[in-house]
Design a protein around this motif. Structure first.
Motif, PDB file in Angstrom:
ATOM      1  N   ARG A  84       0.796  -1.315  -0.111  1.00  0.00           N
ATOM      2  CA  ARG A  84      -0.095   0.134   0.057  1.00  0.00           C
ATOM      3  C   ARG A  84       0.757   1.132  -0.013  1.00  0.00           C
ATOM      4  NH1 ARG A  84      -5.394   1.056   3.787  1.00  0.00           N
ATOM      5  NH2 ARG A  84      -5.592   3.031   3.445  1.00  0.00           N
ATOM      6  N   GLY A  85       0.402   2.244  -0.626  1.00  0.00           N
ATOM      7  CA  GLY A  85       1.252   3.558  -0.693  1.00  0.00           C
ATOM      8  C   GLY A  85       0.667   4.450  -1.683  1.00  0.00           C
ATOM      9  N   LYS A  86       0.965   5.646  -1.713  1.00  0.00           N
ATOM     10  CA  LYS A  86       0.543   6.703  -2.502  1.00  0.00           C
ATOM     11  C   LYS A  86       0.772   6.460  -4.064  1.00  0.00           C
ATOM     12  CE  LYS A  86       1.102  11.826  -3.172  1.00  0.00           C
ATOM     13  NZ  LYS A  86       1.812  13.079  -2.867  1.00  0.00           N
ATOM     14  N   VAL A  87      -0.230   6.573  -4.740  1.00  0.00           N
ATOM     15  CA  VAL A  87      -0.386   5.995  -6.161  1.00  0.00           C
ATOM     16  C   VAL A  87      -0.686   7.285  -7.042  1.00  0.00           C
ATOM     17  CG1 VAL A  87      -1.280   4.290  -7.753  1.00  0.00           C
ATOM     18  CG2 VAL A  87      -0.848   3.822  -5.348  1.00  0.00           C
ATOM     19  N   PRO A  88       0.327   8.095  -7.256  1.00  0.00           N
ATOM     20  CA  PRO A  88       0.210   8.995  -8.505  1.00  0.00           C
ATOM     21  C   PRO A  88      -0.089   8.403  -9.776  1.00  0.00           C
ATOM     22  CG  PRO A  88       2.348   9.301  -7.840  1.00  0.00           C
ATOM     23  CD  PRO A  88       1.752   8.184  -7.113  1.00  0.00           C
ATOM     24  N   ARG A  89      -0.459   8.908 -10.798  1.00  0.00           N
ATOM     25  CA  ARG A  89      -0.729   8.108 -12.161  1.00  0.00           C
ATOM     26  C   ARG A  89       0.760   8.383 -12.941  1.00  0.00           C
ATOM     27  NH1 ARG A  89      -1.680   5.047 -11.627  1.00  0.00           N
ATOM     28  NH2 ARG A  89      -3.109   4.344 -13.141  1.00  0.00           N
ATOM     29  N   TYR A  90       1.897   8.016 -12.175  1.00  0.00           N
ATOM     30  CA  TYR A  90       3.050   8.179 -13.100  1.00  0.00           C
ATOM     31  C   TYR A  90       4.234   7.104 -11.968  1.00  0.00           C
ATOM     32  CZ  TYR A  90       3.880  12.042  -9.813  1.00  0.00           C
ATOM     33  OH  TYR A  90       3.892  12.854  -8.561  1.00  0.00           O
ATOM     34  N   PRO A  91       5.221   6.913 -12.528  1.00  0.00           N
ATOM     35  CA  PRO A  91       6.184   6.136 -11.722  1.00  0.00           C
ATOM     36  C   PRO A  91       6.797   6.966 -10.620  1.00  0.00           C
ATOM     37  CG  PRO A  91       6.393   5.620 -14.178  1.00  0.00           C
ATOM     38  CD  PRO A  91       5.462   6.744 -13.978  1.00  0.00           C
ATOM     39  N   ALA A  92       6.737   6.535  -9.477  1.00  0.00           N
ATOM     40  CA  ALA A  92       7.076   7.851  -8.360  1.00  0.00           C
ATOM     41  C   ALA A  92       7.936   6.902  -7.116  1.00  0.00           C
ATOM     42  CB  ALA A  92       5.904   8.317  -7.778  1.00  0.00           C
ATOM     43  N   SER A  93       7.894   5.448  -7.152  1.00  0.00           N
ATOM     44  CA  SER A  93       8.504   4.952  -5.996  1.00  0.00           C
ATOM     45  C   SER A  93       9.995   4.729  -6.196  1.00  0.00           C
ATOM     46  CB  SER A  93       7.848   3.396  -5.870  1.00  0.00           C
ATOM     47  OG  SER A  93       8.405   2.608  -6.825  1.00  0.00           O
ATOM     48  N   HIS A  94      10.610   3.984  -5.191  1.00  0.00           N
ATOM     49  CA  HIS A  94      11.881   3.661  -5.178  1.00  0.00           C
ATOM     50  C   HIS A  94      12.217   2.086  -5.837  1.00  0.00           C
ATOM     51  CE1 HIS A  94      12.178   7.213  -2.428  1.00  0.00           C
ATOM     52  NE2 HIS A  94      13.219   7.436  -2.897  1.00  0.00           N
ATOM     53  N   GLY A  95      11.190   1.696  -6.497  1.00  0.00           N
ATOM     54  CA  GLY A  95      11.458   0.411  -6.923  1.00  0.00           C
ATOM     55  C   GLY A  95      10.084  -0.354  -6.890  1.00  0.00           C
ATOM     56  N   CYS A  96       9.614  -0.175  -5.724  1.00  0.00           N
ATOM     57  CA  CYS A  96       8.631  -1.129  -5.506  1.00  0.00           C
ATOM     58  C   CYS A  96       7.179  -0.827  -6.064  1.00  0.00           C
ATOM     59  CB  CYS A  96       8.083  -1.029  -3.779  1.00  0.00           C
ATOM     60  SG  CYS A  96       9.334  -1.863  -2.538  1.00  0.00           S
ATOM     61  N   ILE A  97       6.155  -1.703  -5.881  1.00  0.00           N
ATOM     62  CA  ILE A  97       4.918  -1.492  -6.798  1.00  0.00           C
ATOM     63  C   ILE A  97       3.884  -0.915  -5.651  1.00  0.00           C
ATOM     64  CG2 ILE A  97       3.288  -2.650  -8.096  1.00  0.00           C
ATOM     65  CD1 ILE A  97       5.543  -4.704  -8.467  1.00  0.00           C
ATOM     66  N   ARG A  98       3.796   0.165  -5.577  1.00  0.00           N
ATOM     67  CA  ARG A  98       2.865   0.806  -4.805  1.00  0.00           C
ATOM     68  C   ARG A  98       1.480   0.480  -5.280  1.00  0.00           C
ATOM     69  NH1 ARG A  98       4.718   7.005  -4.040  1.00  0.00           N
ATOM     70  NH2 ARG A  98       6.930   6.705  -3.332  1.00  0.00           N
ATOM     71  N   THR A  99       0.270   0.021  -4.404  1.00  0.00           N
ATOM     72  CA  THR A  99      -0.836  -0.400  -4.962  1.00  0.00           C
ATOM     73  C   THR A  99      -1.929   0.413  -4.188  1.00  0.00           C
ATOM     74  OG1 THR A  99      -0.049  -2.652  -5.067  1.00  0.00           O
ATOM     75  CG2 THR A  99      -2.234  -2.501  -4.875  1.00  0.00           C
ATOM     76  N   TYR A 100      -2.676   0.748  -5.131  1.00  0.00           N
ATOM     77  CA  TYR A 100      -3.973   1.787  -4.711  1.00  0.00           C
ATOM     78  C   TYR A 100      -4.522   1.137  -3.361  1.00  0.00           C
ATOM     79  CZ  TYR A 100      -7.639   4.877  -5.702  1.00  0.00           C
ATOM     80  OH  TYR A 100      -8.690   6.011  -5.345  1.00  0.00           O
TER      81      TYR A 100
END
Length: 220
Positions: A184-200
């Motif tokens: 779970r994490g913040k999900v802007p509609r563009y790549p923004a993480s440090h490699g993980c797959i943030r899920t809505y």
């Protein structure tokens, strides 16, 4: 009078083929998922409402925060038949049940400096509790003020009396032993993480419940 009648008869002979040709059946073109009305210039979705084809053909797909759910498939999805496919170009993922789409939902993958690596993986670990990253997060000073909101604990200095707090990663589903996972994490509609797959947040609990240790995860 006869001359005028003759002219009308000849004109009719030319008009008949035109009229019939306009009604001649032909091969119907395949619907264009993104087609627009030629009259109003409005988007026209050619697929039946409620279908996955209709969802993906909507004018705001894939940027939408909307989630497609096939409740019948979701109810029977579990670790024995589930598979997750993450599409970095769309910033969306799908949960499959024996190859059929049970859910389509938004994600945010790694940014250009920390891209999520493509490949075939599997779920290695699941942790529902409030797991935190030991590498990325925030640095606070002695007064508790955030001095670095995008800190790397391996590189950035913590001021005297300050502290590092790892980013929250609840509903953690690890796919590599070097720190890549779905959570779970913040999900802007563009790549923004440090490699993980943030899920809505509206989808992550479902994904967590439906996958198991060993569930295949494909990143493409």
């Amino acid at each position: 009078m006869k001359k005028n009648l003759h002219i009308l008869q000849i004109s009719a002979l030319f008009l008949v083929p035109v009229l019939f040709s306009s009604c001649t059946p032909g091969v119907a073109p395949k619907p264009n998922p993104k087609q627009t009305s030629s009259i109003k210039g409005e988007h026209v979705n050619p697929y039946k409402k409620g279908t996955y084809a209709h969802f993906t053909a909507s004018s705001n797909y894939p940027k939408t925060y909307g989630i497609y759910r096939n409740e019948a498939l979701l109810s029977s999805s579990n670790g024995s038949n589930a598979k997750v496919i993450v599409d970095r170009s769309l910033q969306r993922a799908i949960l499959l049940n024996n190859g059929e789409v049970a859910m389509d939902y938004p994600v945010s993958t790694g940014n250009k400096n920390f891209p999520t690596p493509a490949g075939e993986y599997e779920v290695l670990e699941k942790t529902k509790a409030k797991k935190r990253s030991n590498l990325y997060g925030k640095i606070y000073d002695a007064e508790g003020t955030v001095v670095n909101s995008n800190a790397d604990s391996s590189k950035d200095t913590i001021p005297e009396g300050g502290r590092f707090e790892g980013a929250l990663m609840s509903s953690w589903m690890r796919i590599t032993w070097d720190g890549i996972g779905m959570h779970r994490g913040k999900v802007p509609r563009y790549p923004a993480s440090h490699g993980c797959i943030r899920t809505y947040y509206k989808a992550v609990d479902t994904v967590y419940d439906k996958v198991a240790i060993g569930t295949p995860v494909v990143v493409r």
